[in-house]
Design a protein around this motif. Structure first.
Motif, mmCIF file in Angstrom:
data_model
loop_
_atom_site.group_PDB
_atom_site.id
_atom_site.type_symbol
_atom_site.label_atom_id
_atom_site.label_comp_id
_atom_site.label_asym_id
_atom_site.label_seq_id
_atom_site.Cartn_x
_atom_site.Cartn_y
_atom_site.Cartn_z
ATOM 1 N N GLU A 160 0.844 -1.216 0.000
ATOM 2 C CA GLU A 160 0.000 0.000 0.000
ATOM 3 C C GLU A 160 0.870 1.254 0.000
ATOM 4 O OE1 GLU A 160 -3.659 -2.260 2.367
ATOM 5 O OE2 GLU A 160 -2.191 -1.082 3.480
ATOM 6 N N GLU A 197 -8.487 5.229 0.310
ATOM 7 C CA GLU A 197 -8.522 3.881 0.904
ATOM 8 C C GLU A 197 -7.104 3.385 1.193
ATOM 9 O OE1 GLU A 197 -10.765 1.527 -1.864
ATOM 10 O OE2 GLU A 197 -12.670 2.523 -1.390
ATOM 11 N N THR A 235 -5.603 5.181 4.274
ATOM 12 C CA THR A 235 -6.283 4.718 5.489
ATOM 13 C C THR A 235 -5.795 3.328 5.871
ATOM 14 O OG1 THR A 235 -8.244 5.993 4.894
ATOM 15 C CG2 THR A 235 -8.539 4.259 6.529
ATOM 16 N N MET A 236 -5.785 2.426 4.894
ATOM 17 C CA MET A 236 -5.415 1.042 5.180
ATOM 18 C C MET A 236 -3.913 0.891 5.438
ATOM 19 S SD MET A 236 -7.937 -0.934 5.479
ATOM 20 C CE MET A 236 -7.384 -2.602 5.181
ATOM 21 N N THR A 259 -3.429 2.144 9.125
ATOM 22 C CA THR A 259 -4.098 1.225 10.060
ATOM 23 C C THR A 259 -3.391 -0.122 10.099
ATOM 24 O OG1 THR A 259 -6.170 2.307 9.440
ATOM 25 C CG2 THR A 259 -6.345 0.266 10.691
ATOM 26 N N THR A 260 -3.065 -0.651 8.920
ATOM 27 C CA THR A 260 -2.426 -1.971 8.845
ATOM 28 C C THR A 260 -1.047 -1.945 9.491
ATOM 29 O OG1 THR A 260 -3.609 -2.440 6.793
ATOM 30 C CG2 THR A 260 -1.701 -3.808 7.263
ATOM 31 N N ASN A 295 -8.962 -6.495 6.524
ATOM 32 C CA ASN A 295 -8.457 -6.541 5.146
ATOM 33 C C ASN A 295 -9.437 -7.154 4.155
ATOM 34 O OD1 ASN A 295 -5.508 -5.522 4.693
ATOM 35 N ND2 ASN A 295 -5.555 -6.389 6.745
ATOM 36 N N TRP A 336 -11.284 -4.910 1.348
ATOM 37 C CA TRP A 336 -10.843 -4.662 -0.032
ATOM 38 C C TRP A 336 -11.711 -5.414 -1.040
ATOM 39 C CZ3 TRP A 336 -8.034 -0.712 -1.225
ATOM 40 C CH2 TRP A 336 -7.013 -0.250 -0.383
ATOM 41 N N ALA A 338 -12.643 -0.493 0.970
ATOM 42 C CA ALA A 338 -11.890 -0.366 2.223
ATOM 43 C C ALA A 338 -12.269 0.939 2.920
ATOM 44 C CB ALA A 338 -10.407 -0.381 1.903
ATOM 45 N N TRP A 380 -6.344 6.944 8.749
ATOM 46 C CA TRP A 380 -6.145 5.898 9.767
ATOM 47 C C TRP A 380 -6.681 6.332 11.131
ATOM 48 C CZ3 TRP A 380 -3.257 5.454 14.325
ATOM 49 C CH2 TRP A 380 -2.374 6.510 14.607
ATOM 50 N N TYR A 392 -13.370 -1.287 9.672
ATOM 51 C CA TYR A 392 -12.353 -0.654 10.528
ATOM 52 C C TYR A 392 -12.746 -0.775 12.001
ATOM 53 C CZ TYR A 392 -9.676 3.361 12.472
ATOM 54 O OH TYR A 392 -8.869 4.188 13.213
#
Length: 629
Positions: free
Chosen positions: A43, A66, A69-70, A73-74, A122, A125, A130, A135, A155
């Motif tokens: 990402e 997206e 954000t991911m 967060t991830t 996840n 997606w 997403a 985040w 989330y």
């Protein structure tokens, strides 16, 4: 004796699904962390490719939202956190002379809930988009008005489930360190990594409930139509910021303190000196943890809290620089006059120090409320944050992985590849993020998916993207190193670095399932080094050789986590308008939620009613192993 092998031995996949052995759970955390770290890294590279040139259309604005954000967060919740837990699981029981963690069943449950929470997040997606609100999921961006699809629901629910696993892990390590230290291992004789993990676990205990409450309230707003953050219904968007950052700022220290612990183990080992100012390090760590809870509103200087609040939070933030500075000087003084060996773990540890100092200096700049008003939401903040979390934290974790790899797997990582990985990573990192300070000062905003040409952003963004690719290459070299090493036969010494100072280097690599045949007697700080200096070949045992009690493997933690996963999915789609009448029936009538909860509570009931006493390894077996060795 009859009960010696009443344990059910599993093979292959079933062994991993049912294990409660902290060393195997460490490997599971490492694999899960590697998976999510890889996803977050991809990402990040996609974000940088979109920003490589002005007016780029590599991804759409929605996809970019997206991705950022991911990615955030991830990386924070699912990438570095499990790697920290992997090191804690692999090392802490060995460092304190324990045979396992306090609650092996809970240890397994913590991992599986974390994993299923991460997988749920996840899944967004491929299940309708997403999350796209950043985040930090600031309201009202994360409300149904601006994020109408299910992204933010994934989330809120995914992070609640994953956070439950982290909280369980934190409680378990607190109990382990408080109650299971070997005789003579007083608190002020504990290795620094154990100390930082102990304080991290205490911070998890106080910080995670806050974000859990926030996520529950946001779920209620979105799914059940509550009004906690909806201005039109009397709610407050700033309330979300307070709840999030009361967790979010301690979270930064939850992440970085274990890295401090790693550096405090690696530098003394490869300098052949004890850690300079051990007690000052301990108290500095406690002070950092305490102040970490006092500064959350420095993320909110632009929300209009007023000059008094801004001043108090500015001062508190600047104060954190004092105990942090103590640590920096302690590491430098540990190296001063030492016989330094530039092994790959030590290169990452030494690279950590200036990188972290740079991140800290920009942190002090951001702590000034008037300056923060200008820096806020620019790439300057992105650069600061990544210097601390990527430059420092990931360097610390890579140092720890190279250092304890032989202990975890019984094989030494290739030193040449390790050094190559370090140079790619550190050069790529500084190329990526150093220039972002200047991008921010020139006015480039965060979270923008493209920019106009001829604003002096073009060259620096190109440099940043090239750096990101180099950094990714460094991580790939580490993965290649791990795969190449896995093909080698096991067979490293108990203390492969030859200068190990703590208890984990007194037992075979990898350790047997019971860790210590006899619990050692600790006679001072750096217990193994003390025995080496006294001319002893091994630790003095604190007990005679006797049968060792072991916990039984169990599938229940895995099944409970599957139940929570199903219930979370059912809750998210409980108000969905399905075209299929069967889907409408099972989701809209809460049947999926009930099935998930029945699985989870049924497993809890089984656990309560069935009394499993575990099993024993008998003295005869231990003596036979001794002969084999």
């Amino acid at each position: 004796m009859a009960h010696a092998h009443s344990v059910k031995r599993h093979k292959g996949l079933m062994d991993w699904l049912t294990t409660v052995d902290h060393k195997k759970i460490a490997i599971l955390y490492l694999l899960a962390g590697g998976l999510f770290f890889g996803i977050g890294g991809i990402e990040a590279v996609l974000i940088r490719l979109q920003l490589i040139k002005p007016m780029n259309d590599f991804v759409s604005a929605q996809t970019f939202n997206e991705l950022i954000t991911m990615h955030g967060t991830t990386m924070i919740f699912l990438g570095v956190m499990p790697v920290i837990f992997a090191l804690m699981n692999a090392v802490i029981p060995l460092q304190i002379g324990a045979r396992d963690v306090a609650f092996p069943f809970l240890n397994s449950l913590g991992f599986w809930t974390f994993l299923f929470g991460g997988l749920l997040l996840n899944l967004s997606w491929i299940m309708g988009g997403a999350p796209d609100a950043g985040w930090t999921a600031y309201t009202p961006l994360s409300s149904t008005t601006y994020s109408p699809n299910h992204g933010v629901d994934f989330y809120t629910v995914g992070l609640q489930i994953a956070g439950l696993g982290t909280l369980i892990g934190g409680i378990n390590f607190l109990a382990t360190i408080i109650t299971m230290r070997a005789p003579g291992m007083s608190f002020m004789r504990m290795p620094m990594f154990t100390w930082t993990s102990f304080i991290t676990s205490a911070m998890i205990l106080f910080a995670f409930p806050a974000v859990t409450v926030g996520l529950v309230l946001l779920s209620f707003d979105r799914i059940l139509g509550a009004n906690f953050f909806e201005v039109a219904g009397g709610g407050s968007p700033v309330l979300w910021q307070h709840i999030f950052w009361i967790f979010g700022h301690p979270e930064v220290y939850i992440l970085i303190l274990p890295a401090f612990g790693v550096i405090s183990e690696v530098i003394p080992t490869f300098s052949r000196k004890r850690l300079f100012g051990y007690s000052s390090m301990v108290f500095a760590t406690i002070l950092i943890a305490f102040l970490g809870f006092m500064v959350w509103a420095h993320h909110m200087f632009t929300t209009g809290l007023g000059p008094v609040a801004n001043a108090l939070f500015s001062i508190a933030t600047m104060l954190i620089a004092v105990p942090t500075g103590i640590k920096i000087f302690n590491w430098l003084f540990t190296m001063w006059g030492g016989q330094i060996r530039f092994t790959s773990p030590n290169l990452f540890a030494i690279g950590f120090i200036p990188t972290f100092v740079m991140g800290g200096v920009t942190g002090v700049m951001l702590a000034s409320a008037p300056a923060d008003y200008q820096f806020h939401d620019t790439y300057f903040v992105v650069a600061h944050f990544h210097y601390v979390i990527v430059g420092a934290l990931v360097s610390g974790l890579l140092s720890g992985l190279h250092y304890w790899w032989p202990k975890m797997f019984g094989r030494m990582l290739n030193e040449t590849l390790g050094k190559l990985s370090f140079w790619f990573f550190i050069i790529g990192f500084h190329m990526t993020f150093f220039v972002q300070h200047f991008l921010g000062l020139m006015g480039m905003q965060r979270r923008v998916f493209t920019y106009l040409p001829n604003q002096q952003f073009d060259t620096l963004n190109l440099v940043s993207t090239i750096g990101a690719i180099l950094m990714g290459t460094g991580v790939l070299i580490f993965l290649i190193n791990a795969f190449v090493t896995a093909a080698k036969p096991k067979g490293v010494a108990d203390d492969p670095w030859e200068d190990g100072r703590t208890l984990e280097w007194t037992i075979p690599s990898p350790p047997p399932e019971y860790n210590f045949k006899q619990i050692p007697l600790v006679r001072g700080i750096d217990a193994l080094w003390k025995e080496k200096m006294a001319g002893n070949k091994s630790m003095t045992p604190a007990e005679p050789l006797g049968p060792i009690h072991m916990p039984s493997p169990t599938i229940l933690p895995f099944v409970m986590s599957v139940g929570i996963f199903i219930a979370g999915l059912g809750f998210m789609f409980s108000k969905e308008q399905f075209s299929n009448s069967f889907m409408s029936f099972i989701f809209n009538n809460w049947i999926v939620v009930i099935i998930g909860l029945v699985i989870t509570f049924g497993s809890m009931l089984l656990r309560s009613l069935y009394d499993d006493h575990g099993w024993h390894i008998e003295v005869e077996e231990l003596e036979e192993e001794g002969v084999k060795a």
